[in-house]
Motif scaffolding. Structure first.
Motif, PDB file in Angstrom:
ATOM      1  N   MET A   1       0.865  -1.179   0.000  1.00  0.00           N
ATOM      2  CA  MET A   1       0.000   0.000   0.000  1.00  0.00           C
ATOM      3  C   MET A   1       0.905   1.232   0.000  1.00  0.00           C
ATOM      4  O   MET A   1       1.787   1.340   0.834  1.00  0.00           O
ATOM      5  CB  MET A   1      -0.867  -0.018   1.252  1.00  0.00           C
ATOM      6  CG  MET A   1      -1.749   1.193   1.433  1.00  0.00           C
ATOM      7  SD  MET A   1      -3.089   1.353   0.277  1.00  0.00           S
ATOM      8  CE  MET A   1      -4.092  -0.048   0.663  1.00  0.00           C
ATOM      9  N   PRO A   2       0.713   2.137  -0.926  1.00  0.00           N
ATOM     10  CA  PRO A   2       1.559   3.335  -0.936  1.00  0.00           C
ATOM     11  C   PRO A   2       1.308   4.196   0.291  1.00  0.00           C
ATOM     12  O   PRO A   2       0.207   4.233   0.833  1.00  0.00           O
ATOM     13  CB  PRO A   2       1.152   4.072  -2.209  1.00  0.00           C
ATOM     14  CG  PRO A   2      -0.115   3.447  -2.667  1.00  0.00           C
ATOM     15  CD  PRO A   2      -0.244   2.113  -1.994  1.00  0.00           C
ATOM     16  N   LEU A   3       2.340   4.860   0.722  1.00  0.00           N
ATOM     17  CA  LEU A   3       2.209   5.795   1.833  1.00  0.00           C
ATOM     18  C   LEU A   3       1.515   7.057   1.331  1.00  0.00           C
ATOM     19  O   LEU A   3       1.649   7.437   0.173  1.00  0.00           O
ATOM     20  CB  LEU A   3       3.585   6.142   2.390  1.00  0.00           C
ATOM     21  CG  LEU A   3       4.350   4.997   3.029  1.00  0.00           C
ATOM     22  CD1 LEU A   3       5.755   5.440   3.393  1.00  0.00           C
ATOM     23  CD2 LEU A   3       3.623   4.481   4.260  1.00  0.00           C
ATOM     24  N   HIS A   4       0.778   7.695   2.220  1.00  0.00           N
ATOM     25  CA  HIS A   4       0.092   8.945   1.895  1.00  0.00           C
ATOM     26  C   HIS A   4       0.908  10.096   2.469  1.00  0.00           C
ATOM     27  O   HIS A   4       0.729  10.484   3.620  1.00  0.00           O
ATOM     28  CB  HIS A   4      -1.332   8.930   2.452  1.00  0.00           C
ATOM     29  CG  HIS A   4      -2.190   7.887   1.812  1.00  0.00           C
ATOM     30  ND1 HIS A   4      -3.042   8.171   0.778  1.00  0.00           N
ATOM     31  CD2 HIS A   4      -2.301   6.559   2.027  1.00  0.00           C
ATOM     32  CE1 HIS A   4      -3.663   7.057   0.399  1.00  0.00           C
ATOM     33  NE2 HIS A   4      -3.222   6.069   1.146  1.00  0.00           N
ATOM     34  N   VAL A   5       1.826  10.615   1.656  1.00  0.00           N
ATOM     35  CA  VAL A   5       2.737  11.665   2.085  1.00  0.00           C
ATOM     36  C   VAL A   5       2.007  13.002   2.046  1.00  0.00           C
ATOM     37  O   VAL A   5       1.413  13.363   1.027  1.00  0.00           O
ATOM     38  CB  VAL A   5       3.998  11.698   1.191  1.00  0.00           C
ATOM     39  CG1 VAL A   5       4.927  12.822   1.602  1.00  0.00           C
ATOM     40  CG2 VAL A   5       4.710  10.353   1.248  1.00  0.00           C
ATOM     41  N   SER A   6       2.054  13.730   3.169  1.00  0.00           N
ATOM     42  CA  SER A   6       1.434  15.057   3.225  1.00  0.00           C
ATOM     43  C   SER A   6       2.253  16.037   2.396  1.00  0.00           C
ATOM     44  O   SER A   6       3.485  15.983   2.418  1.00  0.00           O
ATOM     45  CB  SER A   6       1.397  15.572   4.671  1.00  0.00           C
ATOM     46  OG  SER A   6       0.611  14.746   5.471  1.00  0.00           O
ATOM     47  N   PRO A   7       1.584  16.939   1.688  1.00  0.00           N
ATOM     48  CA  PRO A   7       2.358  17.946   0.953  1.00  0.00           C
ATOM     49  C   PRO A   7       2.973  18.941   1.935  1.00  0.00           C
ATOM     50  O   PRO A   7       2.344  19.354   2.909  1.00  0.00           O
ATOM     51  CB  PRO A   7       1.316  18.621   0.052  1.00  0.00           C
ATOM     52  CG  PRO A   7      -0.001  18.359   0.714  1.00  0.00           C
ATOM     53  CD  PRO A   7       0.136  17.074   1.482  1.00  0.00           C
ATOM     54  N   ALA A   8       4.201  19.294   1.677  1.00  0.00           N
ATOM     55  CA  ALA A   8       4.876  20.302   2.505  1.00  0.00           C
ATOM     56  C   ALA A   8       4.338  21.677   2.146  1.00  0.00           C
ATOM     57  O   ALA A   8       3.858  21.888   1.026  1.00  0.00           O
ATOM     58  CB  ALA A   8       6.375  20.254   2.258  1.00  0.00           C
ATOM     59  N   PRO A   9       4.413  22.625   3.063  1.00  0.00           N
ATOM     60  CA  PRO A   9       4.031  23.998   2.704  1.00  0.00           C
ATOM     61  C   PRO A   9       4.891  24.483   1.526  1.00  0.00           C
ATOM     62  O   PRO A   9       6.110  24.244   1.496  1.00  0.00           O
ATOM     63  CB  PRO A   9       4.345  24.799   3.973  1.00  0.00           C
ATOM     64  CG  PRO A   9       4.366  23.787   5.081  1.00  0.00           C
ATOM     65  CD  PRO A   9       4.843  22.510   4.458  1.00  0.00           C
ATOM     66  N   ALA A  10       4.258  25.119   0.566  1.00  0.00           N
ATOM     67  CA  ALA A  10       4.974  25.564  -0.640  1.00  0.00           C
ATOM     68  C   ALA A  10       6.195  26.430  -0.308  1.00  0.00           C
ATOM     69  O   ALA A  10       7.255  26.242  -0.925  1.00  0.00           O
ATOM     70  CB  ALA A  10       4.017  26.300  -1.572  1.00  0.00           C
ATOM     71  N   PRO A  11       6.123  27.361   0.670  1.00  0.00           N
ATOM     72  CA  PRO A  11       7.316  28.153   0.981  1.00  0.00           C
ATOM     73  C   PRO A  11       8.468  27.306   1.538  1.00  0.00           C
ATOM     74  O   PRO A  11       9.632  27.628   1.317  1.00  0.00           O
ATOM     75  CB  PRO A  11       6.828  29.166   2.024  1.00  0.00           C
ATOM     76  CG  PRO A  11       5.352  29.239   1.826  1.00  0.00           C
ATOM     77  CD  PRO A  11       4.939  27.870   1.379  1.00  0.00           C
TER      78      PRO A  11
END
Length: 197
Positions: A1-11
């Motif tokens: 099952m792929p991990l669900h990586v949270s997106p980092a803040p764009a800055p």
């Protein structure tokens, strides 16, 4: 099952990209592996870095706080370093590059977690009092990766090198590992008055 990586803040991502694009920042980094790389480098797999505070404190559960976002720096398919961004009063800014055993241990732990049938949201959890870093596999994949304490059913995977007596790369439920960490850091009981040796 792929991990669900949270997106980092764009800055945060922009600050790391700017540092990677700066010959001065890369040249002055204390990471020989990063300076020696030929070809493109890319920041991948952003992981929120949380610190576990108060593990040995009596009278309350440990607290977590977000301290930054760590990106694995890839050269081709291999992680050669990591870069960290931290939150300041002016917003997200590049903090530092690093290399060493935790970079390869993080990469290994992520590969292990991807083979799990259970979906998880990966985070990093640091326990400064034990000089310990873990891959924190959070069960709520829809949660904001920058917030929230570990749930009892979450998994913590100590990264190598782990403290003595704690197996690296072996998943532990939070409900099982936190009491062990707390007992290691609890203050020693004072000697009883009137006892003789």
């Amino acid at each position: 099952m792929p991990l669900h990586v949270s997106p980092a803040p764009a800055p945060a991502l922009r600050s790391v990209l700017a540092a990677l694009g700066s010959p001065t920042a890369v040249r002055e980094a204390r990471t020989t592996a990063l300076r020696a790389q030929q070809g493109p480098l890319s920041p991948e797999c952003p992981l929120p870095v949380h610190v576990l505070d108060g593990v040995g404190r009596l009278g309350g559960p440990p607290r977590t706080r977000l301290t930054g976002w760590r990106f694995l720096i890839l050269s081709g398919e291999r992680a050669v370093a990591a870069a960290e961004a931290m939150l300041t009063a002016d917003g997200w800014t590049f903090s530092h590059f690093c290399e060493g055993p935790y970079v390869t241990a993080t990469e290994r732990a992520l590969r292990q977690a991807e083979s799990s049938p259970t979906p998880y949201q990966p985070r990093l959890l640091s326990v400064p009092e034990l000089y310990m870093l873990t891959l924190w596999l959070h069960q709520d994949i829809t949660a904001n990766g920058a917030e929230g304490p570990p749930a009892p059913g979450d998994l913590l995977v100590p990264l190598a090198p782990a403290p003595p007596g704690i197996a690296a790369h072996r998943p532990h439920r939070v409900a099982d590992l936190l009491p062990r960490l707390t007992s290691r850091l609890a203050p020693a009981a004072p000697p009883l008055m009137g006892t003789t040796a």
